[in-house]
Write a protein that holds these residues in place. Structure first.
Motif, PDB file in Angstrom:
ATOM      1  N   GLN A  69     -13.655  36.036  56.443  1.00  0.00           N
ATOM      2  CA  GLN A  69     -13.106  36.034  57.796  1.00  0.00           C
ATOM      3  C   GLN A  69     -11.585  35.953  57.772  1.00  0.00           C
ATOM      4  O   GLN A  69     -10.904  36.614  58.560  1.00  0.00           O
ATOM      5  CB  GLN A  69     -13.677  34.858  58.587  1.00  0.00           C
ATOM      6  CG  GLN A  69     -15.082  35.089  59.114  1.00  0.00           C
ATOM      7  CD  GLN A  69     -15.429  34.114  60.218  1.00  0.00           C
ATOM      8  OE1 GLN A  69     -15.145  32.925  60.119  1.00  0.00           O
ATOM      9  NE2 GLN A  69     -16.053  34.603  61.273  1.00  0.00           N
ATOM     10  N   CYS A  70     -11.047  35.168  56.858  1.00  0.00           N
ATOM     11  CA  CYS A  70      -9.594  35.044  56.752  1.00  0.00           C
ATOM     12  C   CYS A  70      -8.947  36.382  56.416  1.00  0.00           C
ATOM     13  O   CYS A  70      -7.908  36.750  56.977  1.00  0.00           O
ATOM     14  CB  CYS A  70      -9.248  33.993  55.694  1.00  0.00           C
ATOM     15  SG  CYS A  70      -7.489  33.813  55.376  1.00  0.00           S
ATOM     16  N   LEU A  71      -9.557  37.139  55.509  1.00  0.00           N
ATOM     17  CA  LEU A  71      -8.986  38.423  55.097  1.00  0.00           C
ATOM     18  C   LEU A  71      -9.056  39.469  56.199  1.00  0.00           C
ATOM     19  O   LEU A  71      -8.359  40.487  56.126  1.00  0.00           O
ATOM     20  CB  LEU A  71      -9.709  38.926  53.843  1.00  0.00           C
ATOM     21  CG  LEU A  71      -9.386  38.158  52.567  1.00  0.00           C
ATOM     22  CD1 LEU A  71     -10.304  38.587  51.428  1.00  0.00           C
ATOM     23  CD2 LEU A  71      -7.936  38.367  52.175  1.00  0.00           C
ATOM     24  N   MET A  72      -9.873  39.256  57.215  1.00  0.00           N
ATOM     25  CA  MET A  72      -9.857  40.165  58.352  1.00  0.00           C
ATOM     26  C   MET A  72      -8.506  40.128  59.062  1.00  0.00           C
ATOM     27  O   MET A  72      -8.072  41.133  59.645  1.00  0.00           O
ATOM     28  CB  MET A  72     -10.967  39.787  59.344  1.00  0.00           C
ATOM     29  CG  MET A  72     -12.370  40.080  58.865  1.00  0.00           C
ATOM     30  SD  MET A  72     -13.605  39.391  59.992  1.00  0.00           S
ATOM     31  CE  MET A  72     -13.117  40.174  61.531  1.00  0.00           C
ATOM     32  N   TYR A  73      -7.823  38.992  58.990  1.00  0.00           N
ATOM     33  CA  TYR A  73      -6.571  38.818  59.717  1.00  0.00           C
ATOM     34  C   TYR A  73      -5.362  38.751  58.784  1.00  0.00           C
ATOM     35  O   TYR A  73      -4.265  39.139  59.175  1.00  0.00           O
ATOM     36  CB  TYR A  73      -6.654  37.550  60.575  1.00  0.00           C
ATOM     37  CG  TYR A  73      -7.844  37.567  61.503  1.00  0.00           C
ATOM     38  CD1 TYR A  73      -7.787  38.227  62.716  1.00  0.00           C
ATOM     39  CD2 TYR A  73      -9.047  36.957  61.155  1.00  0.00           C
ATOM     40  CE1 TYR A  73      -8.883  38.275  63.568  1.00  0.00           C
ATOM     41  CE2 TYR A  73     -10.152  36.996  61.997  1.00  0.00           C
ATOM     42  CZ  TYR A  73     -10.060  37.655  63.198  1.00  0.00           C
ATOM     43  OH  TYR A  73     -11.145  37.712  64.032  1.00  0.00           O
ATOM     44  N   LEU A  74      -5.555  38.222  57.574  1.00  0.00           N
ATOM     45  CA  LEU A  74      -4.461  38.139  56.590  1.00  0.00           C
ATOM     46  C   LEU A  74      -4.711  39.152  55.475  1.00  0.00           C
ATOM     47  O   LEU A  74      -4.595  38.850  54.290  1.00  0.00           O
ATOM     48  CB  LEU A  74      -4.362  36.718  56.036  1.00  0.00           C
ATOM     49  CG  LEU A  74      -4.191  35.610  57.082  1.00  0.00           C
ATOM     50  CD1 LEU A  74      -4.034  34.261  56.404  1.00  0.00           C
ATOM     51  CD2 LEU A  74      -3.009  35.881  58.006  1.00  0.00           C
ATOM     52  N   TYR A  75      -5.037  40.372  55.884  1.00  0.00           N
ATOM     53  CA  TYR A  75      -5.426  41.434  54.952  1.00  0.00           C
ATOM     54  C   TYR A  75      -4.277  41.838  54.036  1.00  0.00           C
ATOM     55  O   TYR A  75      -4.500  42.253  52.898  1.00  0.00           O
ATOM     56  CB  TYR A  75      -5.897  42.642  55.772  1.00  0.00           C
ATOM     57  CG  TYR A  75      -6.476  43.789  54.980  1.00  0.00           C
ATOM     58  CD1 TYR A  75      -7.711  43.686  54.344  1.00  0.00           C
ATOM     59  CD2 TYR A  75      -5.793  44.997  54.884  1.00  0.00           C
ATOM     60  CE1 TYR A  75      -8.254  44.743  53.640  1.00  0.00           C
ATOM     61  CE2 TYR A  75      -6.328  46.067  54.185  1.00  0.00           C
ATOM     62  CZ  TYR A  75      -7.556  45.937  53.566  1.00  0.00           C
ATOM     63  OH  TYR A  75      -8.082  46.994  52.861  1.00  0.00           O
ATOM     64  N   HIS A  76      -3.048  41.706  54.493  1.00  0.00           N
ATOM     65  CA  HIS A  76      -1.886  42.149  53.722  1.00  0.00           C
ATOM     66  C   HIS A  76      -1.176  40.997  53.016  1.00  0.00           C
ATOM     67  O   HIS A  76      -0.023  41.160  52.597  1.00  0.00           O
ATOM     68  CB  HIS A  76      -0.904  42.874  54.646  1.00  0.00           C
ATOM     69  CG  HIS A  76      -1.461  44.120  55.264  1.00  0.00           C
ATOM     70  ND1 HIS A  76      -1.468  45.331  54.618  1.00  0.00           N
ATOM     71  CD2 HIS A  76      -2.055  44.337  56.468  1.00  0.00           C
ATOM     72  CE1 HIS A  76      -2.025  46.249  55.403  1.00  0.00           C
ATOM     73  NE2 HIS A  76      -2.390  45.667  56.523  1.00  0.00           N
ATOM     74  N   TYR A  77      -1.818  39.867  52.883  1.00  0.00           N
ATOM     75  CA  TYR A  77      -1.212  38.706  52.228  1.00  0.00           C
ATOM     76  C   TYR A  77      -1.728  38.613  50.791  1.00  0.00           C
ATOM     77  O   TYR A  77      -2.891  38.247  50.568  1.00  0.00           O
ATOM     78  CB  TYR A  77      -1.557  37.427  52.987  1.00  0.00           C
ATOM     79  CG  TYR A  77      -0.774  37.244  54.265  1.00  0.00           C
ATOM     80  CD1 TYR A  77       0.157  36.222  54.390  1.00  0.00           C
ATOM     81  CD2 TYR A  77      -0.951  38.100  55.347  1.00  0.00           C
ATOM     82  CE1 TYR A  77       0.879  36.042  55.561  1.00  0.00           C
ATOM     83  CE2 TYR A  77      -0.229  37.940  56.515  1.00  0.00           C
ATOM     84  CZ  TYR A  77       0.676  36.908  56.619  1.00  0.00           C
ATOM     85  OH  TYR A  77       1.388  36.737  57.773  1.00  0.00           O
ATOM     86  N   PRO A  78      -0.891  38.912  49.785  1.00  0.00           N
ATOM     87  CA  PRO A  78      -1.389  38.888  48.394  1.00  0.00           C
ATOM     88  C   PRO A  78      -1.821  37.510  47.936  1.00  0.00           C
ATOM     89  O   PRO A  78      -2.704  37.394  47.086  1.00  0.00           O
ATOM     90  CB  PRO A  78      -0.191  39.405  47.588  1.00  0.00           C
ATOM     91  CG  PRO A  78       0.993  39.179  48.456  1.00  0.00           C
ATOM     92  CD  PRO A  78       0.520  39.314  49.864  1.00  0.00           C
ATOM     93  N   ASP A  79      -1.217  36.447  48.486  1.00  0.00           N
ATOM     94  CA  ASP A  79      -1.591  35.103  48.041  1.00  0.00           C
ATOM     95  C   ASP A  79      -3.014  34.750  48.453  1.00  0.00           C
ATOM     96  O   ASP A  79      -3.706  34.005  47.740  1.00  0.00           O
ATOM     97  CB  ASP A  79      -0.607  34.070  48.586  1.00  0.00           C
ATOM     98  CG  ASP A  79      -0.555  34.065  50.100  1.00  0.00           C
ATOM     99  OD1 ASP A  79      -0.365  35.149  50.681  1.00  0.00           O
ATOM    100  OD2 ASP A  79      -0.698  32.990  50.703  1.00  0.00           O
TER     101      ASP A  79
END
Length: 765
Positions: free
Chosen positions: A255-265
């Motif tokens: 679910q987090c990656l749905m919104y922070l998809y462009h965050y490499p960390d």
């Protein structure tokens, strides 16, 4: 600029809204364009699939669901999927019901929420039962669904528990008693975890689109909110088994990656968590998805290669390193260096040497590769001869690079080869331009100070002065000797031949010497240089504009004491911005900490009615220009305005030292009819105080029996106060204004509330 336009959220919303009113044939290209930019935007996927369902395009709907479901774990999108499955299998009888049940099980294995559980249980209850055995199987299925739902901390968990109680009691009260007592503690634990988790979930913006980080405040707040939720889930608050806990953590990461998809960390954190739990295959899949989302991220490629190398997949790691090398012409120095190190670790010294020889043939090969390979040969292979040859080979190409010269000098220092070090410095200084030789001269001088004799040390210092005399405007003073040179010459690391005070003094003198021919403001000289450092050579700026700092005129400032009654008029001297800046002090807030009694009587209120607002502005006009300039130069900050009344209250309650002699010359005392209240009176001290003899501060006499006497006393007080000159102290005027607003309507004494609550309490006598 193209990247900003590509991820423009406002434009995306306009496109999505326009697609709602278009035929599906025209809307499809718009949806495909949006989802290519925002592949995890569940609301666009749902809008797209609902448009296909509206025209009964089942094949296209299935294809869309296969593309988005596993990457978008959003409950509304998955419920849309269930509606589609039920619609397709509605008329297929038992076979269709079984397909729907499997779809529910598939959904609940990824997305478990209260509404989904309730919908699933309602579906199970609606299944027909032709025989007693089928009825028993249906009841067993419903019971298992309830028991799974009530131990899952989701929305509607309390309603699910009530429904489960009713279900069990409707089947068998005797059996229900045992089952409910068994699941009651589990339900209580799940409900407590849900309430705790809700605090973290409520901080998340579920309508946010995944865009590259812009370091905005909103994005950072969302990043922190997701981090807190992930930390909460990793703590396993419900104390369930590892498999179930890991499942919830995976769900939260997805679910987090749905919104922070462009965050490499976030990608790295997700993959590292899988690796720590022993799921190497899952970690590799996360890295592969991460590189698909961020194909230009070198950090993720190195992290992925590290994981592959650590588990023994050398060829997979090598392919990742080769992808970093690119086509050779645009290969970065770091990619060359890391690949050489990788080859030496896994394929040996010869493989690393062979690649270095190939890389140095490239005209774009930077000096960093020579330095890295030479130090590798020297430190790891224990071969100083190869390292020396590499440095010498690089000197033919990088004689103009001061950093390369210094790296070579450090290597020779490790070999204790002082002769070649001096030769290297001489060769470099003869070819380097004057403006690029500063660091080399500095290192040469430091070398002679450390390892040379006195003659060579002084000679190199003089040569350095002469060589660098034309690099700045201080050429004439640069040739002169100073005590700073002696300090530098006889210091070692953080050991100095003088005190810290002496260093500051010498630095100040050096700054003055360099600016001796310039016009320097007197304020800068009186306040000292802002560039003083404890290093022997203090960097200075060619411009003195940075030293132009506004300082308040503290000679006109005194400590406020309510015993003082200033009466002298202040000459008007102000500007409009200064008045605006200072007018913030006139915000009447009734918040004096710990006030025990009213420090201002009705007489003060009467005096305030006589036009204290004009007097207040007169005081502002008399503010010193330096203080006004300081106020207007303060930066604008977001946040609540400081409460001046609380600051005044704290100041009044502190026992600050006062200089009565200075006050008597600065602020002439007013003619008063009686003593003023002390500081403890205004600060709300609980100590008893003598009653002032002045009628302006005389408390109301409770023993007087007639109202006529009381009214006459108030008239006398008003007349006495109005005959007094108007005070010029800004803080007293603030108290007068507050008293007018807070105590004019009271029939008795007034006491201010707590500084924390800010309540105004009135006690009638």
């Amino acid at each position: 600029m193209a990247t900003v336009d590509k991820y423009n959220v406002e434009s995306a919303e306009i496109l999505a809204n326009s697609a709602l009113h278009l035929p599906i044939s025209q809307a499809t290209p718009i949806y495909e364009q949006l989802l290519s930019i925002f592949p995890t935007a569940a609301k666009y996927w749902r809008q797209y699939v609902e448009a296909q369902m509206a025209v009964n395009n089942d094949d296209a709907t299935k294809q869309i669901f296969s593309r988005c479901l596993l990457n978008c774990l959003q409950v509304p999108l998955w419920r849309c999927y269930i509606r589609f499955i039920r619609k397709v299998n509605d008329k297929k009888g038992v076979e269709g019901q079984e397909e729907t049940r499997k779809a529910f099980d598939f959904m609940l294995s990824y997305v478990a929420s209260g509404p989904v559980w309730m919908e699933y249980i309602a579906f199970l209850k609606s299944l027909p039962a032709a025989s007693t055995q089928e009825e028993s199987q249906r009841m067993t299925s419903v019971r298992k669904a309830y028991q799974k739902a009530i131990v899952t901390p989701t929305h509607h968990i309390e309603q699910l528990w009530k429904d489960y109680e009713n279900f069990e009691n409707s089947v068998s009260r005797q059996l229900a008693k045992g089952l409910l007592s068994e699941y009651q503690p589990k339900y209580n634990s799940a409900r407590a975890v849900y309430r705790e988790r809700k605090k973290y979930v409520d901080e998340i913006d579920w309508n946010m689109l995944a865009v590259p980080p812009t370091d905005s405040c909103k994005e950072e707040m969302q990043w922190m909110a997701w981090k807190r939720l992930l930390a909460f889930e990793k703590g396993n608050p419900q104390r369930i088994d590892s498999a179930s806990s890991n499942k919830r953590i995976i769900f939260t990461y997805e679910q987090c990656l749905m919104y922070l998809y462009h965050y490499p960390d976030i990608w790295y954190d997700y993959a590292s968590w899988h690796a720590k739990t022993g799921s190497m295959d899952a970690a590799i899949k996360v890295f592969q998805r991460a590189l698909k989302a961020l194909p230009d991220s070198e950090m993720l490629k190195y992290a992925y290669a590290e994981l592959e190398e650590s588990r023994g997949a050398i060829q997979s790691a090598k392919k990742l390193y080769e992808s970093l090398l690119g086509d050779g012409a645009e290969t970065t120095a770091l990619a060359h260096i890391q690949f050489i190190r990788f080859l030496r670790r896994n394929e040996g010294v010869e493989a690393a040497r062979k690649y270095f020889l190939d890389a140095r043939k490239s005209p774009s090969c930077p000096y960093h590769v020579y330095v890295a390979y030479a130090l590798m040969a020297f430190c790891l292979d224990k071969d100083p001869k190869v390292a020396h040859n590499v440095f010498e080979a690089g000197l033919k190409h990088f004689m103009h690079e001061p950093v390369y010269i210094l790296e070579y000098a450090d290597f020779l220092s490790c070999l204790n080869d002082d002769r070649n070090i001096r030769a290297l410095f001489e060769r470099a200084l003869s070819s380097l331009p004057q403006e690029e030789s500063i660091e080399v001269w500095k290192r040469f001088t430091q070398f002679e100070k450390t390892y040379g004799d006195l003659t060579s040390m002084l000679k190199v210092e003089q040569r350095r002065k002469e060589a660098l005399s034309g690099t700045s405007e201080e050429a004439a003073s640069a040739l002169e000797s100073s005590l700073q040179e002696v300090v530098s010459r006889y210091s070692f690391k953080d050991l100095w031949p003088c005190s810290s005070k002496d260093l500051d003094h010498l630095s100040r003198q050096e700054w003055l010497a360099k600016n001796i021919g310039k016009k320097v403001e007197k304020s800068a000289l009186s306040n000292g240089s802002a560039t003083i450092d404890k290093s022997p050579s203090v960097p200075t700026s060619n411009s003195t504009s940075s030293l132009k700092v506004h300082h308040p005129d503290t000679s006109q400032m005194v400590i406020y004491d309510p015993k003082q009654h200033p009466g002298a008029a202040v000459p008007p001297n102000t500007t409009a911005p200064a008045i605006l800046a200072a007018s913030n002090l006139s915000n009447p807030m009734v918040m004096v900490s710990g006030a025990a009694s009213n420090p201002l009587s009705n007489s003060t209120v009467a005096m305030a009615d006589g036009g204290s607002a004009n007097a207040f502005h007169e005081v502002l006009k008399g503010t010193p220009p330096a203080l006004l300039a300081f106020l207007t130069s303060l930066p604008a900050l977001e946040g609540p305005t400081p409460n001046v009344d609380i600051v005044l209250s704290i100041c009044l309650q502190n026992d600050l030292p006062t200089d009565q002699a200075k006050k008597s010359t600065t602020i002439p005392s007013q003619r008063t009819t009686g003593p003023a209240p002390t500081t403890s009176d205004l600060s709300g001290s609980s100590k008893s105080h003598p009653i002032p003899s002045s009628s302006s501060f005389r408390p109301r006499d409770r023993q007087l029996g007639k109202r006529k006497d009381l009214d006459r006393q108030e008239e006398d007080e008003t007349t006495t106060v109005q005959s007094q000159p108007l005070p010029r102290d800004v803080f007293r005027i603030r108290q007068i204004q507050k008293a007018r607003g807070g105590s004019a309507s009271q029939t008795g004494s007034v006491s201010y509330g707590s500084a924390l609550s800010g309540d105004l309490s009135g006690s009638t006598c």
